[in-house]
Design a protein around this motif. Sequence first.
Motif, PDB file in Angstrom:
ATOM      1  N   HIS A 187       0.816  -1.215   0.000  1.00 39.53           N
ATOM      2  CA  HIS A 187       0.000   0.000   0.000  1.00 39.53           C
ATOM      3  C   HIS A 187       0.854   1.272   0.000  1.00 39.53           C
ATOM      4  O   HIS A 187       0.309   2.369  -0.133  1.00 39.53           O
ATOM      5  CB  HIS A 187      -0.910   0.030   1.233  1.00 39.53           C
ATOM      6  N   TYR A 188       2.174   1.119   0.149  1.00 48.22           N
ATOM      7  CA  TYR A 188       3.023   2.286   0.340  1.00 48.22           C
ATOM      8  C   TYR A 188       4.050   2.455  -0.781  1.00 48.22           C
ATOM      9  O   TYR A 188       4.405   1.507  -1.467  1.00 48.22           O
ATOM     10  CB  TYR A 188       3.748   2.191   1.690  1.00 48.22           C
ATOM     11  N   GLU A 189       4.506   3.686  -0.906  1.00 53.02           N
ATOM     12  CA  GLU A 189       5.546   4.000  -1.879  1.00 53.02           C
ATOM     13  C   GLU A 189       6.884   3.471  -1.377  1.00 53.02           C
ATOM     14  O   GLU A 189       7.067   3.260  -0.171  1.00 53.02           O
ATOM     15  CB  GLU A 189       5.621   5.522  -2.084  1.00 53.02           C
TER      16      GLU A 189
ATOM     17  N   LEU B 197      -6.583   0.014   5.241  1.00 52.60           N
ATOM     18  CA  LEU B 197      -5.906   0.613   4.087  1.00 52.60           C
ATOM     19  C   LEU B 197      -6.693   0.360   2.800  1.00 52.60           C
ATOM     20  O   LEU B 197      -6.796   1.243   1.941  1.00 52.60           O
ATOM     21  CB  LEU B 197      -4.485   0.061   3.958  1.00 52.60           C
ATOM     22  N   ASP B 198      -7.242  -0.850   2.673  1.00 51.12           N
ATOM     23  CA  ASP B 198      -8.079  -1.166   1.507  1.00 51.12           C
ATOM     24  C   ASP B 198      -9.276  -0.214   1.451  1.00 51.12           C
ATOM     25  O   ASP B 198      -9.637   0.276   0.375  1.00 51.12           O
ATOM     26  CB  ASP B 198      -8.586  -2.611   1.582  1.00 51.12           C
ATOM     27  N   ALA B 199      -9.891   0.025   2.612  1.00 50.77           N
ATOM     28  CA  ALA B 199     -11.066   0.905   2.671  1.00 50.77           C
ATOM     29  C   ALA B 199     -10.704   2.335   2.282  1.00 50.77           C
ATOM     30  O   ALA B 199     -11.444   3.006   1.548  1.00 50.77           O
ATOM     31  CB  ALA B 199     -11.670   0.882   4.079  1.00 50.77           C
TER      32      ALA B 199
ATOM     33  N   VAL C 109     -13.725   5.667   2.893  1.00 46.26           N
ATOM     34  CA  VAL C 109     -13.592   6.593   4.015  1.00 46.26           C
ATOM     35  C   VAL C 109     -13.828   7.998   3.470  1.00 46.26           C
ATOM     36  O   VAL C 109     -13.097   8.469   2.604  1.00 46.26           O
ATOM     37  CB  VAL C 109     -12.187   6.507   4.652  1.00 46.26           C
ATOM     38  N   SER C 110     -14.849   8.657   3.969  1.00 44.62           N
ATOM     39  CA  SER C 110     -15.195   9.985   3.462  1.00 44.62           C
ATOM     40  C   SER C 110     -14.167  11.020   3.910  1.00 44.62           C
ATOM     41  O   SER C 110     -13.398  10.793   4.853  1.00 44.62           O
ATOM     42  CB  SER C 110     -16.580  10.401   3.974  1.00 44.62           C
TER      43      SER C 110
ATOM     44  N   PHE D 270     -15.191  -0.017   9.623  1.00 41.46           N
ATOM     45  CA  PHE D 270     -14.685  -0.521   8.338  1.00 41.46           C
ATOM     46  C   PHE D 270     -14.298  -1.997   8.318  1.00 41.46           C
ATOM     47  O   PHE D 270     -14.174  -2.568   7.239  1.00 41.46           O
ATOM     48  CB  PHE D 270     -13.505   0.325   7.870  1.00 41.46           C
ATOM     49  N   ILE D 271     -14.125  -2.590   9.483  1.00 48.22           N
ATOM     50  CA  ILE D 271     -13.786  -4.023   9.464  1.00 48.22           C
ATOM     51  C   ILE D 271     -14.851  -4.860  10.163  1.00 48.22           C
ATOM     52  O   ILE D 271     -14.779  -6.080  10.158  1.00 48.22           O
ATOM     53  CB  ILE D 271     -12.416  -4.293  10.109  1.00 48.22           C
ATOM     54  N   GLY D 272     -15.791  -4.189  10.813  1.00 48.55           N
ATOM     55  CA  GLY D 272     -16.927  -4.896  11.393  1.00 48.55           C
ATOM     56  C   GLY D 272     -16.592  -5.820  12.540  1.00 48.55           C
ATOM     57  O   GLY D 272     -17.228  -6.852  12.703  1.00 48.55           O
ATOM     58  N   GLU D 273     -15.553  -5.478  13.348  1.00 49.72           N
ATOM     59  CA  GLU D 273     -15.219  -6.320  14.501  1.00 49.72           C
ATOM     60  C   GLU D 273     -14.691  -5.468  15.619  1.00 49.72           C
ATOM     61  O   GLU D 273     -14.396  -4.308  15.436  1.00 49.72           O
ATOM     62  CB  GLU D 273     -14.192  -7.394  14.109  1.00 49.72           C
TER      63      GLU D 273
END
Length: 237
Positions: free
Chosen positions: A114-116, A142-144, A150-151, A234-237
């Motif tokens: 996910h990172y440069e 990170l996927d979200a 994520v607004s 976002f992960i529901g847990e």
Amino acid sequence: MEPSHLTRRLKDLEDNIKQILALLKKYEDALHYEDDPRRQVKYNREIEQLRESANRYQQEYDQLHQQITGESTVQMHSVAIQLEEVNNRLDRLSAGQKAIYANINNLRQGLLAHYEAGEKNIISAITYQLNESQMTTISALLDAIEANKVSDAEMQNILPTIQEGLSILQQRGITLTGSQEEIVQVINAPQIDFKHRLKVAVPLIPFILDYEGELELGTGINLKQGLKQFMVRFIGE
């Protein structure tokens, strides 16, 4: 060498092997429930030391086997069986840990994707302190973020929450990771895209949540509770 001396050596050897078996059982139980990477590494170092001891005891057994005959052969057979059990347990532990490490490494590589390139080093240092569950959670967050789930309003709220948590911990003289200073520089840089700053900050959430003390603003707002709610969202847990 006198037979009595050989018998005593055999008894000492048997006692030492029993101690190894007891320790291996302890480590098997501990590793089954342990998810802290640092403790897992510590246990594995100790297990490798037990393997070295087992190798020495095998050499001792081989020497005694050449010298002891007669009635002691029954005890020799018992010691041989125990040595075999030690080696089998060591092999099972080693194979199990290799499988765990392979899975953790896959999770780590997925998270770092996910990172440069320039940021992977500082993020990588953090991932070595995260367990499997934490890395899975961070990857989901990170996927979200990357999928625009994520607004802007949520990002504008959660990044300051992480910044506030870090600031309070710094005031208390608490450093979460060796890369904390570099990460703080990135997430506090106004010239960097806000979304990108949040992505860099997210891996620090588990460290803030693991902190045992309370983290509240002067207004009484609980920062840790805010971070937990964000994760549940976002992960529901």
